[in-house]
Design a protein around this motif. Structure first.
Motif, PDB file in Angstrom:
ATOM      1  N   HIS A  64      -0.128   9.944   8.994  1.00 18.76           N
ATOM      2  CA  HIS A  64      -0.640   8.810   9.778  1.00 18.76           C
ATOM      3  C   HIS A  64      -2.130   8.956  10.054  1.00 18.76           C
ATOM      4  O   HIS A  64      -2.891   7.982   9.937  1.00 18.76           O
ATOM      5  CB  HIS A  64       0.106   8.685  11.104  1.00 18.76           C
TER       6      HIS A  64
ATOM      7  N   ARG B 216      -3.982   8.360   6.801  1.00 15.43           N
ATOM      8  CA  ARG B 216      -3.888   6.935   6.468  1.00 15.43           C
ATOM      9  C   ARG B 216      -4.876   6.107   7.284  1.00 15.43           C
ATOM     10  O   ARG B 216      -5.475   5.164   6.781  1.00 15.43           O
ATOM     11  CB  ARG B 216      -2.451   6.472   6.757  1.00 15.43           C
ATOM     12  N   ASP B 217      -5.036   6.476   8.545  1.00 17.26           N
ATOM     13  CA  ASP B 217      -5.899   5.712   9.437  1.00 17.26           C
ATOM     14  C   ASP B 217      -7.388   5.953   9.190  1.00 17.26           C
ATOM     15  O   ASP B 217      -8.223   5.325   9.832  1.00 17.26           O
ATOM     16  CB  ASP B 217      -5.563   6.020  10.892  1.00 17.26           C
TER      17      ASP B 217
ATOM     18  N   ILE C  87      -8.700   6.428   5.776  1.00 21.13           N
ATOM     19  CA  ILE C  87      -9.116   6.139   4.410  1.00 21.13           C
ATOM     20  C   ILE C  87      -9.064   4.631   4.165  1.00 21.13           C
ATOM     21  O   ILE C  87      -8.323   3.917   4.830  1.00 21.13           O
ATOM     22  CB  ILE C  87      -8.270   6.915   3.373  1.00 21.13           C
TER      23      ILE C  87
ATOM     24  N   SER D  98      -5.492   4.070   0.457  1.00 19.21           N
ATOM     25  CA  SER D  98      -4.231   4.290   1.156  1.00 19.21           C
ATOM     26  C   SER D  98      -3.049   3.796   0.328  1.00 19.21           C
ATOM     27  O   SER D  98      -2.009   4.460   0.235  1.00 19.21           O
ATOM     28  CB  SER D  98      -4.256   3.587   2.516  1.00 19.21           C
TER      29      SER D  98
ATOM     30  N   SER E   3      -0.043   6.092  -1.123  1.00 23.21           N
ATOM     31  CA  SER E   3       1.354   5.795  -0.781  1.00 23.21           C
ATOM     32  C   SER E   3       2.223   5.659  -2.023  1.00 23.21           C
ATOM     33  O   SER E   3       3.403   6.014  -2.002  1.00 23.21           O
ATOM     34  CB  SER E   3       1.453   4.541   0.079  1.00 23.21           C
TER      35      SER E   3
ATOM     36  N   TYR F  28       4.962   6.761   6.276  1.00 26.69           N
ATOM     37  CA  TYR F  28       3.519   6.599   6.090  1.00 26.69           C
ATOM     38  C   TYR F  28       3.067   5.227   6.588  1.00 26.69           C
ATOM     39  O   TYR F  28       2.048   5.099   7.261  1.00 26.69           O
ATOM     40  CB  TYR F  28       3.189   6.771   4.607  1.00 26.69           C
ATOM     41  N   TYR F  29       3.828   4.206   6.273  1.00 25.13           N
ATOM     42  CA  TYR F  29       3.457   2.845   6.661  1.00 25.13           C
ATOM     43  C   TYR F  29       3.953   2.430   8.044  1.00 25.13           C
ATOM     44  O   TYR F  29       3.611   1.348   8.513  1.00 25.13           O
ATOM     45  CB  TYR F  29       3.931   1.836   5.615  1.00 25.13           C
TER      46      TYR F  29
ATOM     47  N   TYR G 250       1.525   0.809  10.713  1.00 26.04           N
ATOM     48  CA  TYR G 250       0.237   0.688  10.027  1.00 26.04           C
ATOM     49  C   TYR G 250      -0.430  -0.630  10.394  1.00 26.04           C
ATOM     50  O   TYR G 250       0.208  -1.685  10.404  1.00 26.04           O
ATOM     51  CB  TYR G 250       0.481   0.753   8.524  1.00 26.04           C
TER      52      TYR G 250
ATOM     53  N   PRO H 279      -3.597  -2.288   8.887  1.00 25.78           N
ATOM     54  CA  PRO H 279      -4.702  -2.199   7.927  1.00 25.78           C
ATOM     55  C   PRO H 279      -5.990  -2.871   8.387  1.00 25.78           C
ATOM     56  O   PRO H 279      -7.067  -2.486   7.943  1.00 25.78           O
ATOM     57  CB  PRO H 279      -4.152  -2.859   6.662  1.00 25.78           C
TER      58      PRO H 279
ATOM     59  N   GLN I  79      -8.521  -0.361   9.589  1.00 23.99           N
ATOM     60  CA  GLN I  79      -8.869   0.748   8.715  1.00 23.99           C
ATOM     61  C   GLN I  79     -10.242   0.546   8.107  1.00 23.99           C
ATOM     62  O   GLN I  79     -10.635  -0.579   7.883  1.00 23.99           O
ATOM     63  CB  GLN I  79      -7.862   0.888   7.587  1.00 23.99           C
ATOM     64  N   PRO I  80     -10.911   1.572   7.680  1.00 22.92           N
ATOM     65  CA  PRO I  80     -10.680   2.937   8.141  1.00 22.92           C
ATOM     66  C   PRO I  80     -11.463   3.215   9.413  1.00 22.92           C
ATOM     67  O   PRO I  80     -12.470   2.575   9.682  1.00 22.92           O
ATOM     68  CB  PRO I  80     -11.200   3.793   6.991  1.00 22.92           C
TER      69      PRO I  80
END
Length: 114
Positions: A43, A46-47, A49, A54, A58, A69-70, A73, A75, A78-79
């Motif tokens: 997590h 992911r947060d 990149i 991402s 994944s 992972y999601y 999320y 998006p 991000q990032p």
């Protein structure tokens, strides 16, 4: 004979269990903690990149791990800034409800598994 009746589920369970075993080998024998470490590090990565990267990452994850992972999320956010010390600090914060784990060891271990 398939354990679940679907090869795709059997494969993701097998791969996920292998990853958890690898984390356990380094951080200690607790599958709940291994799952938490894997989830938190993914997590936090992911947060930080870009969304496109991402998505590429994944696609390489086992289906079961891709789900975590999601999870939650966002998006559009991000990032966030990439700073190693802040990253380690956030991993430590999110692992604070488990037994003591060095967050640097947690990150190294998950990156090694990846």
């Amino acid at each position: 004979m398939s354990a679940t009746g679907l090869d795709v589920f059997d494969k993701t369970i097998q791969t996920t269990n292998t990853w958890l075993d690898e984390i356990n080998a380094v951080l200690g024998p607790d599958r709940q903690v291994a799952w938490k470490v894997l989830s938190v590090v993914l997590h936090k990565l992911r947060d930080r990149i870009p969304v496109e990267l991402s998505a590429h990452l994944s696609a390489e994850l086992p289906l079961l791990v891709r789900g975590v992972y999601y999870d939650q999320y966002q998006p559009a956010k991000q990032p966030t800034d990439w700073d190693l010390e802040q990253f380690i600090h956030e991993v430590a914060k999110w692992l604070s409800d488990t037994r003591p784990i060095d967050p640097r060891d947690a990150v190294r271990t998950v990156f090694s598994v990846l």
